[in-house]
Design an enzyme around this catalytic site. Structure first.
Site, PDB file in Angstrom:
ATOM      1  N   GLY A 203      -3.291  -3.181  10.818  1.00  0.00           N
ATOM      2  CA  GLY A 203      -3.825  -3.710   9.580  1.00  0.00           C
ATOM      3  C   GLY A 203      -3.755  -2.667   8.479  1.00  0.00           C
ATOM      4  O   GLY A 203      -3.100  -1.631   8.604  1.00  0.00           O
TER       5      GLY A 203
ATOM      6  N   ASP B  88      -3.888  -7.691   4.450  1.00  0.00           N
ATOM      7  CA  ASP B  88      -3.977  -7.428   5.897  1.00  0.00           C
ATOM      8  C   ASP B  88      -5.178  -6.528   6.168  1.00  0.00           C
ATOM      9  O   ASP B  88      -5.166  -5.665   7.044  1.00  0.00           O
ATOM     10  CB  ASP B  88      -2.684  -6.798   6.419  1.00  0.00           C
TER      11      ASP B  88
ATOM     12  N   ASP C 255       0.812  -1.212   0.000  1.00  0.00           N
ATOM     13  CA  ASP C 255       0.000   0.000   0.000  1.00  0.00           C
ATOM     14  C   ASP C 255       0.847   1.264   0.000  1.00  0.00           C
ATOM     15  O   ASP C 255       0.305   2.376  -0.007  1.00  0.00           O
ATOM     16  CB  ASP C 255      -0.960   0.009   1.194  1.00  0.00           C
TER      17      ASP C 255
END
Length: 387
Positions: free
Chosen positions: A312, A277, A250
Site C-alpha cells: 500500500g 492505495d 507518490d
C-alpha cells in the site's frame, strides 16, 4: 437536509472549467448553479472565503485504511466511518474502502459492513473495492499467497448479491483466476471489474476488456510490463480504449518518467486517474501496523513488509494532486480531474460526483493557492475546516 447557502470569495473549478468572481449556490445537498458575478438570492446564507479555489471533492477508488484503522482488521461500519473521516481531511469526499485478499468469512463481514454503511449513509462512503482473492500468485505483491484462489460459482454469486446492497462494487481480479464468462456476468450485474495483480499478456487483457473488464488496478504495479514483443497488461491499459487505470502518484510506486510516458500515450475514452492505495497510517503518527498477521513498517514515505515489498501507500489525495501538478507538470485542472472526474467516470458516478454543476452532489473542497485543504463539504454538510 442541509440549509441552502452560497459559497463566494474563491475561484471555482466546476470539473471542466474555471469561474472567476462567481458564487456556488447549494440547496438541499446538491449544487443548484454557479452564479456569475457572485450574486445570490436575497436572504440566502453566504459562506465568504478568503481566496483560494473550490473544486469537486476527490473520489478515491482504493483506500485500504485511515485514521489508524484497516478494513481487513475491522470490517465494520464504525471502521468505514473512521476511514472516510480520515480521508475527508485531505479533500476526499467519496471513497471505496478496500478489502485486501482475505478469508471468505472476513470478506462476507466486509460486505455486511458496506451494506450497513450504505443504509446509514456514512458521509463519504461510495461502496466497496474487493481487491482479491482471485489474483495471480506470480504478481501477489503484499497479498497473502495462502489466501489467493480461483473464483467459484459461489464467489460470483456473492459479488452479484453484494452489488445490490451498495452504490458501487469494484472487484480486482486476475485472468489467471477468473474465467472471462464470469466477468461478463459480473458486468451485466453492474459490478465494476478491474484487472490487477496479474502476469497476463496483452491479448488476454484485451480479451477481458471485451468480456467486460473496464479498469486496471494501480497501473505499473503488480502486473506484466511493456516489452518490445509483448506489451503486457501495462500496454493493454495504455493502448486499450475502454480501460480506466488507477495510478499511485507518490513517486515511489511509479517513476515520474513512466507516469509522463503513460499520460502522453493513453488512448481512448478511458482515463488514468489517481488512487491513494492508502493504509491505516493516514491521519496518524503510526510507525507500523499489521496486515494478515504480517508487520508493515512506515519509513521514508513508504510502507513495506519486512522483506521490502511495498504494501500500500502512505499517501493522501491532495498530496497526489500536488505531485501531479508540481512534479509531473500537469495543468492544475487536469490534476484535479484525475482526482475527481475521472475516477467518478470509471465507476459510472460522474452524473453525481466529480463536477460542480446543476444537480451534482455538493461535495466540495476548498483549497488554498498553495494547494492545502482548508474546508470540505459532503452533500452540503461541512465535515472539515482548518478554521
Amino acid at each position: 437536509m442541509t440549509d441552502s447557502f452560497a459559497i463566494a470569495g474563491a475561484r471555482i473549478f466546476d470539473g471542466q472549467a474555471w469561474h472567476n468572481r462567481s458564487a456556488l449556490v447549494v440547496r438541499d445537498g446538491v449544487v443548484e448553479r454557479i452564479e456569475a458575478g457572485g450574486e445570490v438570492p436575497a436572504g440566502m446564507k453566504v459562506v465568504e472565503l478568503d481566496g483560494g479555489m473550490i473544486a469537486p471533492g476527490f473520489v478515491d477508488l482504493q483506500v485500504n485504511g485511515g485514521g489508524g484503522v484497516m478494513l481487513n482488521d475491522a470490517p465494520s461500519v464504525e471502521a468505514i466511518r473512521t476511514i472516510c473521516a480520515a480521508h475527508a481531511r485531505s479533500g476526499t469526499t467519496a471513497l471505496l474502502p478496500t478489502l485486501i485478499t482475505d478469508t471468505p468469512e472476513l470478506t462476507a463481514a466486509a460486505v455486511v459492513a458496506g451494506a450497513d454503511a450504505a443504509r446509514e449513509k456514512v458521509p463519504g462512503f461510495l461502496g466497496l473495492h474487493l481487491e482479491g482473492p482471485h489474483l495471480s500468485l506470480a504478481r501477489k505483491g503484499a497479498h497473502d499467497p495462502k489466501l489467493i484462489r480461483p473464483m467459484t460459482d459461489a464467489d460470483e454469486a456473492a459479488l452479484i448479491a453484494a452489488r445490490e446492497k451498495m452504490p458501487v462494487l469494484l472487484t480486482t481480479i486476475a485472468p489467471e483466476s477468473v474465467d472471462p464468462t464470469r466477468v461478463s456476468r459480473l458486468k451485466q450485474a453492474d459490478v465494476v471489474v478491474s484487472l490487477g495483480h496479474t502476469d497476463s499478456n496483452y491479448q488476454t487483457a484485451q480479451s477481458f476488456a471485451e468480456a467486460g473488464a473496464t479498469m486496471v488496478t494501480h497501473l505499473f504495479n503488480a502486473m506484466s510490463q511493456i516489452g518490445n514483443r509483448e506489451p503486457g497488461v501495462v500496454g493493454a491499459a495504455i493502448d486499450g480504449h475502454s480501460f480506466y487505470a488507477g495510478l499511485i502518484a507518490d513517486g515511489i510506486h511509479v517513476h515520474p518518467a513512466a507516469m509522463k510516458i503513460a499520460l502522453k500515450a493513453k488512448k481512448g475514452d478511458g482515463k488514468i486517474f489517481l488512487v491513494t492505495d492508502a493504509m491505516a497510517t493516514i491521519g496518524t503518527d503510526m510507525k507500523s501496523f499489521t496486515l494478515n498477521g504480517r508487520l508493515i513498517k512506515r519509513e521514508n514515505g513508504s510502507l513495506r513488509l519486512e522483506d521490502g515489498t511495498l504494501a500500500g501507500a502512505d499517501l493522501d489525495m491532495i498530496s497526489a494532486v500536488r505531485f501531479m501538478h508540481r512534479t509531473i507538470g500537469l495543468e492544475l485542472e487536469e490534476a484535479l480531474k484525475m482526482a475527481s472526474l475521472y475516477p467518478a467516470e470509471a465507476v459510472g458516478q460522474d452524473g453525481r460526483l466529480g463536477r460542480l454543476i446543476t444537480g451534482s452532489a455538493a461535495d466540495i473542497v476548498h483549497l488554498s493557492d498553495d494547494l492545502d485543504v482548508r474546508d470540505v463539504w459532503i452533500e452540503g454538510e461541512k465535515v472539515f475546516s482548518t478554521v
